[in-house]
Design a protein around this motif. Structure first.
Motif, PDB file in Angstrom:
ATOM      1  N   ARG A 171       0.834  -1.202   0.000  1.00  0.00           N
ATOM      2  CA  ARG A 171       0.000   0.000   0.000  1.00  0.00           C
ATOM      3  C   ARG A 171       0.874   1.260   0.000  1.00  0.00           C
ATOM      4  NH1 ARG A 171      -3.917   2.179   4.857  1.00  0.00           N
ATOM      5  NH2 ARG A 171      -4.638   4.056   3.773  1.00  0.00           N
ATOM      6  N   TRP A 172       1.927   1.242   0.771  1.00  0.00           N
ATOM      7  CA  TRP A 172       2.821   2.399   0.834  1.00  0.00           C
ATOM      8  C   TRP A 172       3.500   2.625  -0.522  1.00  0.00           C
ATOM      9  CZ3 TRP A 172       8.482   2.461   1.386  1.00  0.00           C
ATOM     10  CH2 TRP A 172       8.983   3.736   1.652  1.00  0.00           C
ATOM     11  N   LEU A 173       4.031   1.548  -1.105  1.00  0.00           N
ATOM     12  CA  LEU A 173       4.673   1.666  -2.413  1.00  0.00           C
ATOM     13  C   LEU A 173       3.675   2.078  -3.486  1.00  0.00           C
ATOM     14  CD1 LEU A 173       6.973  -1.492  -2.377  1.00  0.00           C
ATOM     15  CD2 LEU A 173       7.740   0.875  -2.432  1.00  0.00           C
ATOM     16  N   GLY A 174       2.497   1.468  -3.447  1.00  0.00           N
ATOM     17  CA  GLY A 174       1.483   1.791  -4.445  1.00  0.00           C
ATOM     18  C   GLY A 174       1.042   3.245  -4.376  1.00  0.00           C
ATOM     19  N   THR A 175       0.897   3.762  -3.167  1.00  0.00           N
ATOM     20  CA  THR A 175       0.496   5.163  -3.004  1.00  0.00           C
ATOM     21  C   THR A 175       1.593   6.102  -3.481  1.00  0.00           C
ATOM     22  OG1 THR A 175      -0.848   4.543  -1.085  1.00  0.00           O
ATOM     23  CG2 THR A 175      -0.356   6.875  -1.373  1.00  0.00           C
ATOM     24  N   LYS A 176       2.831   5.792  -3.147  1.00  0.00           N
ATOM     25  CA  LYS A 176       3.953   6.627  -3.594  1.00  0.00           C
ATOM     26  C   LYS A 176       4.035   6.653  -5.117  1.00  0.00           C
ATOM     27  CE  LYS A 176       7.598   7.012  -0.106  1.00  0.00           C
ATOM     28  NZ  LYS A 176       7.990   8.370  -0.444  1.00  0.00           N
TER      29      LYS A 176
ATOM     30  N   THR B 144       0.628   8.278  -6.731  1.00  0.00           N
ATOM     31  CA  THR B 144       0.532   9.736  -6.601  1.00  0.00           C
ATOM     32  C   THR B 144       1.552  10.436  -7.489  1.00  0.00           C
ATOM     33  OG1 THR B 144      -0.211   9.502  -4.300  1.00  0.00           O
ATOM     34  CG2 THR B 144       0.635  11.657  -4.983  1.00  0.00           C
ATOM     35  N   THR B 145       2.787   9.956  -7.451  1.00  0.00           N
ATOM     36  CA  THR B 145       3.853  10.592  -8.228  1.00  0.00           C
ATOM     37  C   THR B 145       3.612  10.464  -9.725  1.00  0.00           C
ATOM     38  OG1 THR B 145       5.441  10.122  -6.458  1.00  0.00           O
ATOM     39  CG2 THR B 145       6.337  10.649  -8.624  1.00  0.00           C
ATOM     40  N   LEU B 146       3.298   9.263 -10.181  1.00  0.00           N
ATOM     41  CA  LEU B 146       3.112   9.057 -11.618  1.00  0.00           C
ATOM     42  C   LEU B 146       1.872   9.769 -12.148  1.00  0.00           C
ATOM     43  CD1 LEU B 146       4.127   5.302 -12.011  1.00  0.00           C
ATOM     44  CD2 LEU B 146       5.515   7.355 -12.272  1.00  0.00           C
ATOM     45  N   LEU B 147       0.824   9.831 -11.335  1.00  0.00           N
ATOM     46  CA  LEU B 147      -0.377  10.556 -11.758  1.00  0.00           C
ATOM     47  C   LEU B 147      -0.068  12.041 -11.923  1.00  0.00           C
ATOM     48  CD1 LEU B 147      -3.398  10.703 -12.339  1.00  0.00           C
ATOM     49  CD2 LEU B 147      -3.780  10.942  -9.870  1.00  0.00           C
TER      50      LEU B 147
ATOM     51  N   VAL C 256       9.926   6.132 -13.564  1.00  0.00           N
ATOM     52  CA  VAL C 256       9.825   4.796 -12.977  1.00  0.00           C
ATOM     53  C   VAL C 256      11.192   4.109 -12.968  1.00  0.00           C
ATOM     54  CG1 VAL C 256       8.824   2.505 -13.280  1.00  0.00           C
ATOM     55  CG2 VAL C 256       7.403   4.511 -13.518  1.00  0.00           C
ATOM     56  N   GLY C 257      11.977   4.326 -14.025  1.00  0.00           N
ATOM     57  CA  GLY C 257      13.336   3.797 -14.023  1.00  0.00           C
ATOM     58  C   GLY C 257      14.151   4.372 -12.881  1.00  0.00           C
ATOM     59  N   GLY C 258      14.009   5.683 -12.634  1.00  0.00           N
ATOM     60  CA  GLY C 258      14.710   6.308 -11.523  1.00  0.00           C
ATOM     61  C   GLY C 258      14.260   5.770 -10.181  1.00  0.00           C
ATOM     62  N   ILE C 259      12.965   5.507 -10.038  1.00  0.00           N
ATOM     63  CA  ILE C 259      12.454   4.937  -8.789  1.00  0.00           C
ATOM     64  C   ILE C 259      13.058   3.560  -8.545  1.00  0.00           C
ATOM     65  CG2 ILE C 259      10.380   4.070  -7.653  1.00  0.00           C
ATOM     66  CD1 ILE C 259       8.825   6.288  -9.087  1.00  0.00           C
ATOM     67  N   ALA C 260      13.105   2.733  -9.588  1.00  0.00           N
ATOM     68  CA  ALA C 260      13.677   1.389  -9.446  1.00  0.00           C
ATOM     69  C   ALA C 260      15.163   1.455  -9.108  1.00  0.00           C
ATOM     70  CB  ALA C 260      13.454   0.601 -10.737  1.00  0.00           C
TER      71      ALA C 260
ATOM     72  N   ALA D 151       4.987   0.062 -17.145  1.00  0.00           N
ATOM     73  CA  ALA D 151       4.165  -0.827 -16.314  1.00  0.00           C
ATOM     74  C   ALA D 151       4.976  -2.015 -15.810  1.00  0.00           C
ATOM     75  CB  ALA D 151       2.948  -1.303 -17.116  1.00  0.00           C
ATOM     76  N   GLY D 152       5.861  -2.538 -16.665  1.00  0.00           N
ATOM     77  CA  GLY D 152       6.697  -3.660 -16.250  1.00  0.00           C
ATOM     78  C   GLY D 152       7.643  -3.284 -15.116  1.00  0.00           C
ATOM     79  N   ILE D 153       8.272  -2.102 -15.226  1.00  0.00           N
ATOM     80  CA  ILE D 153       9.199  -1.665 -14.171  1.00  0.00           C
ATOM     81  C   ILE D 153       8.435  -1.367 -12.883  1.00  0.00           C
ATOM     82  CG2 ILE D 153      10.880   0.084 -13.507  1.00  0.00           C
ATOM     83  CD1 ILE D 153      11.597   0.416 -16.426  1.00  0.00           C
ATOM     84  N   ALA D 154       7.256  -0.745 -12.989  1.00  0.00           N
ATOM     85  CA  ALA D 154       6.448  -0.451 -11.800  1.00  0.00           C
ATOM     86  C   ALA D 154       6.036  -1.736 -11.091  1.00  0.00           C
ATOM     87  CB  ALA D 154       5.212   0.361 -12.197  1.00  0.00           C
ATOM     88  N   THR D 155       5.685  -2.755 -11.860  1.00  0.00           N
ATOM     89  CA  THR D 155       5.342  -4.054 -11.266  1.00  0.00           C
ATOM     90  C   THR D 155       6.540  -4.657 -10.546  1.00  0.00           C
ATOM     91  OG1 THR D 155       3.716  -4.436 -13.021  1.00  0.00           O
ATOM     92  CG2 THR D 155       4.453  -6.351 -11.767  1.00  0.00           C
ATOM     93  N   PHE D 156       7.716  -4.532 -11.156  1.00  0.00           N
ATOM     94  CA  PHE D 156       8.941  -5.018 -10.518  1.00  0.00           C
ATOM     95  C   PHE D 156       9.191  -4.306  -9.189  1.00  0.00           C
ATOM     96  CE2 PHE D 156      13.447  -3.921  -9.847  1.00  0.00           C
ATOM     97  CZ  PHE D 156      13.934  -5.177  -9.502  1.00  0.00           C
ATOM     98  N   VAL D 157       8.980  -2.994  -9.163  1.00  0.00           N
ATOM     99  CA  VAL D 157       9.188  -2.231  -7.925  1.00  0.00           C
ATOM    100  C   VAL D 157       8.260  -2.724  -6.823  1.00  0.00           C
ATOM    101  CG1 VAL D 157       8.941   0.058  -6.876  1.00  0.00           C
ATOM    102  CG2 VAL D 157      10.055  -0.177  -9.100  1.00  0.00           C
ATOM    103  N   ILE D 158       6.994  -2.949  -7.159  1.00  0.00           N
ATOM    104  CA  ILE D 158       6.037  -3.418  -6.163  1.00  0.00           C
ATOM    105  C   ILE D 158       6.395  -4.817  -5.657  1.00  0.00           C
ATOM    106  CG2 ILE D 158       3.643  -4.057  -5.766  1.00  0.00           C
ATOM    107  CD1 ILE D 158       3.995  -1.084  -5.945  1.00  0.00           C
TER     108      ILE D 158
END
Length: 341
Positions: free
Chosen positions: A138-143, A146-149, A199-203, A326-333
């Motif tokens: 939930r914490w990762l998803g919210t971060k 919110t940021t990507l939106l 998203v690449g930077g987040i990962a 989407a693939g990188i975001a899924t990896f982060v989660i």
């Protein structure tokens, strides 16, 4: 001993329903819970992004009005009279704006994406979060959400403003070459490129766990993305070929559609073979003509992509970038769910 049983300045009983009415007065939509926490933590970056977007869009709207005031003297948008390009001086603002939009994915990726998780992992905030009732997902998803939106909304607004500004003169390569910076500054491309870089930077920040190091590596990642994209974007189009058989002398150049991007051109021989146009780059005109006669050159062959394909190419490229995002975001989660701390 007496007990105070009345409230209010007059000593009378409080009117029924007053407290709830006063409690609800002035209330509007407010963030709460995890959404409030994420916004509060990154409010400086978020507000900076919103303010920069507002200023950029306002400047583009003003510049568009100035450009249209000039173009009104040469007819309508769909039928500009000849000669409108002679005193047209808005190509510099358009070029500067396209370059600014081109830098946006790099800047946002480095200063927003990279520190998003790296800072929390470095200073221990992430470890504190795992001790609370909220789950890591939930914490990762919210971060991320919110940021990507916010990034998507801001880049979409800037891209829409630039597209609106440039569209009246987009068919003229004199103003801005559509196959270069304009391609990356309009339509869905700025949104997709920025989201992918962020998203690449987040990962990267999640894996390296050091803010400054993550920002440096993200800068390199963003530059590589820009270079690879610049070399591959034209491969998204359907290449068309135009051939002639009227010789290669003066005035024989193929008449490609207005605004088309010429990818390559060749000499065409009588047998239908193609040879490089530099094959007969002789020192003298006589030697050049002899070379052309020997090779039996009868005309030109030009490979080009018409400007009409621009929109479909942009959406195809954006779809690929968004799928990778989407693939990188899924990896982060998935990674953060078990290995965040």
């Amino acid at each position: 001993m007496s007990t105070m049983t009345r409230t209010g300045s007059t000593g009378g009983p409080a009117p029924t329903g007053t407290a709830p009415a006063e409690a609800g007065r002035g209330r509007g939509p407010r963030l709460s819970g995890m959404n409030w926490l994420v916004w509060r933590q990154h409010r400086a970056a978020y507000w900076t992004l919103l303010a920069a977007t507002a200023v950029t869009v306002a400047v583009m709207i003003y510049q568009r009005q100035q450009m249209m005031a000039y173009l009104d003297g040469y007819g309508s948008i769909t039928g500009l009279k000849a000669g409108w390009e002679e005193k047209f001086d808005h190509q510099k603002p358009l070029s500067a704006a396209s370059q600014l939009i081109g830098f946006a994915p790099v800047l946002i990726g480095v200063f927003v994406g990279a520190p998003l998780l790296a800072a929390d992992l470095e200073n221990g905030t992430a470890k504190l979060v795992t001790t609370q009732s909220a789950s890591r997902v939930r914490w990762l998803g919210t971060k991320l959400g919110t940021t990507l939106l916010l990034v998507a909304v801001c880049t979409a607004a800037v891209s829409a403003a630039f597209t609106w500004w440039w569209s009246p003169v987009k068919s003229s390569s004199y103003v801005l070459d559509w196959s270069g910076a304009a391609f990356d500054s309009s339509g869905p491309v700025p949104v997709a490129l920025t989201l992918f870089t962020v998203v690449g930077g987040i990962a990267i920040g999640m894996l390296l766990r050091r803010t400054l190091l993550s920002m440096v590596v993200t800068l390199g990642f963003a530059v590589v993305v820009q270079v690879v994209w610049a070399y591959s974007r034209m491969s998204l189009g359907n290449v068309m070929t135009l051939t002639t058989d009227k010789g290669v002398g003066e005035g024989s150049s193929p008449d490609v559609p207005a605004g088309a991007y010429a990818m390559d051109e060749f000499y065409r021989t009588a047998s239908g073979d193609l040879i490089g146009w530099g094959s007969c780059a002789e020192a003298t005109e006589k030697a050049r003509d002899a070379c052309l006669d020997k090779a039996q050159v009868v005309g030109w062959s030009v490979d080009y992509i018409p400007i009409s394909q621009m929109s479909s190419m942009q959406w195809l490229g954006a779809s690929i970038l968004l799928a990778l995002t989407a693939g990188i975001a899924t990896f982060v989660i998935l990674w953060g769910r078990k290995r965040l701390v």
